[in-house]
Every structure is written in structure tokens, then in C-alpha cells.
Motif scaffolding. Structure first.
Motif, mmCIF file in Angstrom:
data_model
loop_
_atom_site.group_PDB
_atom_site.id
_atom_site.type_symbol
_atom_site.label_atom_id
_atom_site.label_comp_id
_atom_site.label_asym_id
_atom_site.label_seq_id
_atom_site.Cartn_x
_atom_site.Cartn_y
_atom_site.Cartn_z
ATOM 1 N N LEU A 73 -20.099 -9.979 48.304
ATOM 2 C CA LEU A 73 -19.015 -9.458 47.488
ATOM 3 C C LEU A 73 -19.092 -7.940 47.582
ATOM 4 O O LEU A 73 -20.080 -7.335 47.153
ATOM 5 C CB LEU A 73 -19.132 -9.921 46.040
ATOM 6 C CG LEU A 73 -18.044 -9.451 45.091
ATOM 7 C CD1 LEU A 73 -16.658 -9.886 45.572
ATOM 8 C CD2 LEU A 73 -18.307 -9.961 43.684
ATOM 9 N N MET A 94 -14.341 -10.183 49.814
ATOM 10 C CA MET A 94 -15.407 -11.143 50.019
ATOM 11 C C MET A 94 -15.578 -11.282 51.528
ATOM 12 O O MET A 94 -14.606 -11.469 52.245
ATOM 13 C CB MET A 94 -15.031 -12.475 49.384
ATOM 14 C CG MET A 94 -16.058 -13.574 49.569
ATOM 15 S SD MET A 94 -17.576 -13.395 48.646
ATOM 16 C CE MET A 94 -17.030 -13.667 46.987
ATOM 17 N N LYS A 145 -21.768 -5.623 45.786
ATOM 18 C CA LYS A 145 -21.920 -6.074 44.399
ATOM 19 C C LYS A 145 -22.841 -7.278 44.277
ATOM 20 O O LYS A 145 -23.569 -7.412 43.313
ATOM 21 C CB LYS A 145 -20.558 -6.430 43.804
ATOM 22 C CG LYS A 145 -19.604 -5.278 43.698
ATOM 23 C CD LYS A 145 -20.024 -4.303 42.669
ATOM 24 C CE LYS A 145 -19.275 -4.530 41.388
ATOM 25 N NZ LYS A 145 -19.635 -3.605 40.341
ATOM 26 N N VAL A 180 -10.251 -10.081 47.454
ATOM 27 C CA VAL A 180 -10.277 -10.853 46.215
ATOM 28 C C VAL A 180 -10.160 -9.913 45.025
ATOM 29 O O VAL A 180 -10.456 -8.724 45.133
ATOM 30 C CB VAL A 180 -11.567 -11.712 46.081
ATOM 31 C CG1 VAL A 180 -11.646 -12.750 47.182
ATOM 32 C CG2 VAL A 180 -12.815 -10.852 46.084
ATOM 33 N N VAL A 181 -9.706 -10.448 43.896
ATOM 34 C CA VAL A 181 -9.707 -9.729 42.624
ATOM 35 C C VAL A 181 -10.325 -10.645 41.585
ATOM 36 O O VAL A 181 -10.349 -11.873 41.755
ATOM 37 C CB VAL A 181 -8.280 -9.305 42.175
ATOM 38 C CG1 VAL A 181 -7.660 -8.330 43.151
ATOM 39 C CG2 VAL A 181 -7.386 -10.493 41.965
ATOM 40 N N GLU A 182 -10.803 -10.058 40.497
ATOM 41 C CA GLU A 182 -11.362 -10.866 39.417
ATOM 42 C C GLU A 182 -10.256 -11.729 38.816
ATOM 43 O O GLU A 182 -9.093 -11.319 38.747
ATOM 44 C CB GLU A 182 -11.967 -9.968 38.343
ATOM 45 C CG GLU A 182 -13.213 -9.240 38.803
ATOM 46 C CD GLU A 182 -13.842 -8.409 37.710
ATOM 47 O OE1 GLU A 182 -13.516 -8.607 36.521
ATOM 48 O OE2 GLU A 182 -14.665 -7.551 38.049
ATOM 49 N N LEU A 183 -10.633 -12.912 38.384
ATOM 50 C CA LEU A 183 -9.654 -13.863 37.864
ATOM 51 C C LEU A 183 -8.861 -13.282 36.702
ATOM 52 O O LEU A 183 -7.643 -13.447 36.630
ATOM 53 C CB LEU A 183 -10.351 -15.162 37.438
ATOM 54 C CG LEU A 183 -9.445 -16.258 36.896
ATOM 55 C CD1 LEU A 183 -8.377 -16.641 37.906
ATOM 56 C CD2 LEU A 183 -10.268 -17.463 36.493
ATOM 57 N N SER A 184 -9.522 -12.582 35.781
ATOM 58 C CA SER A 184 -8.803 -12.024 34.626
ATOM 59 C C SER A 184 -7.734 -11.020 35.081
ATOM 60 O O SER A 184 -6.654 -10.964 34.511
ATOM 61 C CB SER A 184 -9.776 -11.359 33.651
ATOM 62 O OG SER A 184 -10.482 -10.316 34.292
ATOM 63 N N GLU A 185 -8.027 -10.259 36.122
ATOM 64 C CA GLU A 185 -7.045 -9.326 36.661
ATOM 65 C C GLU A 185 -5.884 -10.083 37.296
ATOM 66 O O GLU A 185 -4.718 -9.732 37.131
ATOM 67 C CB GLU A 185 -7.711 -8.409 37.681
ATOM 68 C CG GLU A 185 -6.815 -7.318 38.195
ATOM 69 C CD GLU A 185 -7.522 -6.374 39.155
ATOM 70 O OE1 GLU A 185 -6.817 -5.540 39.742
ATOM 71 O OE2 GLU A 185 -8.752 -6.470 39.328
ATOM 72 N N ARG A 186 -6.200 -11.145 38.033
ATOM 73 C CA ARG A 186 -5.156 -11.955 38.676
ATOM 74 C C ARG A 186 -4.248 -12.612 37.649
ATOM 75 O O ARG A 186 -3.032 -12.677 37.830
ATOM 76 C CB ARG A 186 -5.796 -13.017 39.577
ATOM 77 C CG ARG A 186 -4.809 -14.020 40.141
ATOM 78 C CD ARG A 186 -3.727 -13.318 40.980
ATOM 79 N NE ARG A 186 -2.795 -14.284 41.506
ATOM 80 C CZ ARG A 186 -1.483 -14.247 41.279
ATOM 81 N NH1 ARG A 186 -0.962 -13.299 40.535
ATOM 82 N NH2 ARG A 186 -0.686 -15.139 41.809
ATOM 83 N N VAL A 188 -17.228 -3.929 47.418
ATOM 84 C CA VAL A 188 -16.200 -3.051 46.875
ATOM 85 C C VAL A 188 -16.134 -1.856 47.817
ATOM 86 O O VAL A 188 -17.142 -1.194 48.064
ATOM 87 C CB VAL A 188 -16.540 -2.588 45.447
ATOM 88 C CG1 VAL A 188 -15.511 -1.591 44.947
ATOM 89 C CG2 VAL A 188 -16.643 -3.775 44.509
#
Length: 115
Positions: free
Chosen positions: A45, A1, A31, A73-79, A47
Motif C-alpha cells: 500500500l 496498491m 504505508k 485506491v482510496v479509503e472506503l470512507s472517502e469513497r 502513497v
């Protein structure tokens, strides 16, 4: 970010004009982007395949910004999955000790001067 804040004067306008003409290099993807309501900066954002690609992009616009902050940063689901795996590892690993005093051999020994 990436968080950016334009310099005064016509920097914002120049940045928008430069961005409109800019073509991303291989390994770089924008993105999403958001502009602050005050129109003095915003957020991107991004990549990227490596840090060099990110530096190449930021160098092309840095002269127009007072502030340029980059935060990985990483996506919350990945974290969440990373955290759950780490929690599971820390409770199952025989080498992991959650008590720092035990790792140091107890408080008295940890505070003992070196010989």
C-alpha cells in the motif's frame, strides 16, 4: 496498491535484499505491505505524490517480478463520501438526465442514419 509476483529462482531473495537497502524518494511512502503465504509475491500500500515517483520505485524492482500490477485506491470512507456527493449531484443537477433515450431524443431518432 501494488501487487507483485516474483520471478523464479532467487528473485524473491534479491528483492528482499534490495528493498532492505532501498531508501524512499521524496514524495513516496510505503504505508503497509503483505507477503503472500506462498512467499512468491505480495502487496504494497503506497502513497505517492505523482505517477513519476511511482514509476521510479517500480523500475527499481520490476526486473525481479513476473507480475507488477498497480491499482489506484482510496479509503472506503472517502469513497462513500464521493459516491454520496455524486448521487446528490445527479438528482439535483438540471442538466442530468438518467434516461439515455431522452438524452438522444428517443430511440427512433437515436437509430436514424446520419444524413
Amino acid at each position: 496498491m501494488m501487487k507483485y509476483r516474483f520471478r523464479g529462482g532467487g528473485a524473491g531473495r534479491e528483492a528482499y535484499e534490495r528493498f532492505a537497502k532501498w531508501t524512499p524518494s521524496k514524495g513516496f511512502e510505503s504505508k503497509a505491505g503483505w507477503t503472500s503465504a506462498s512467499d512468491d509475491g505480495g502487496f504494497l500500500l503506497l502513497v505517492v505524490v505523482d505517477v513519476a515517483t511511482l514509476l521510479e520505485f517500480s523500475a527499481k524492482f520490476k526486473d525481479l517480478n513476473d507480475e507488477l500490477e498497480i491499482t489506484p485506491v482510496v479509503e472506503l470512507s472517502e469513497r462513500v463520501q464521493i459516491a454520496l456527493n455524486a448521487y446528490a449531484w445527479s438528482t439535483l443537477s438540471p442538466d442530468f438526465d438518467s434516461n439515455p433515450e431522452d438524452q438522444l431524443g428517443g430511440r427512433d431518432e437515436a437509430l436514424r442514419p446520419l444524413d
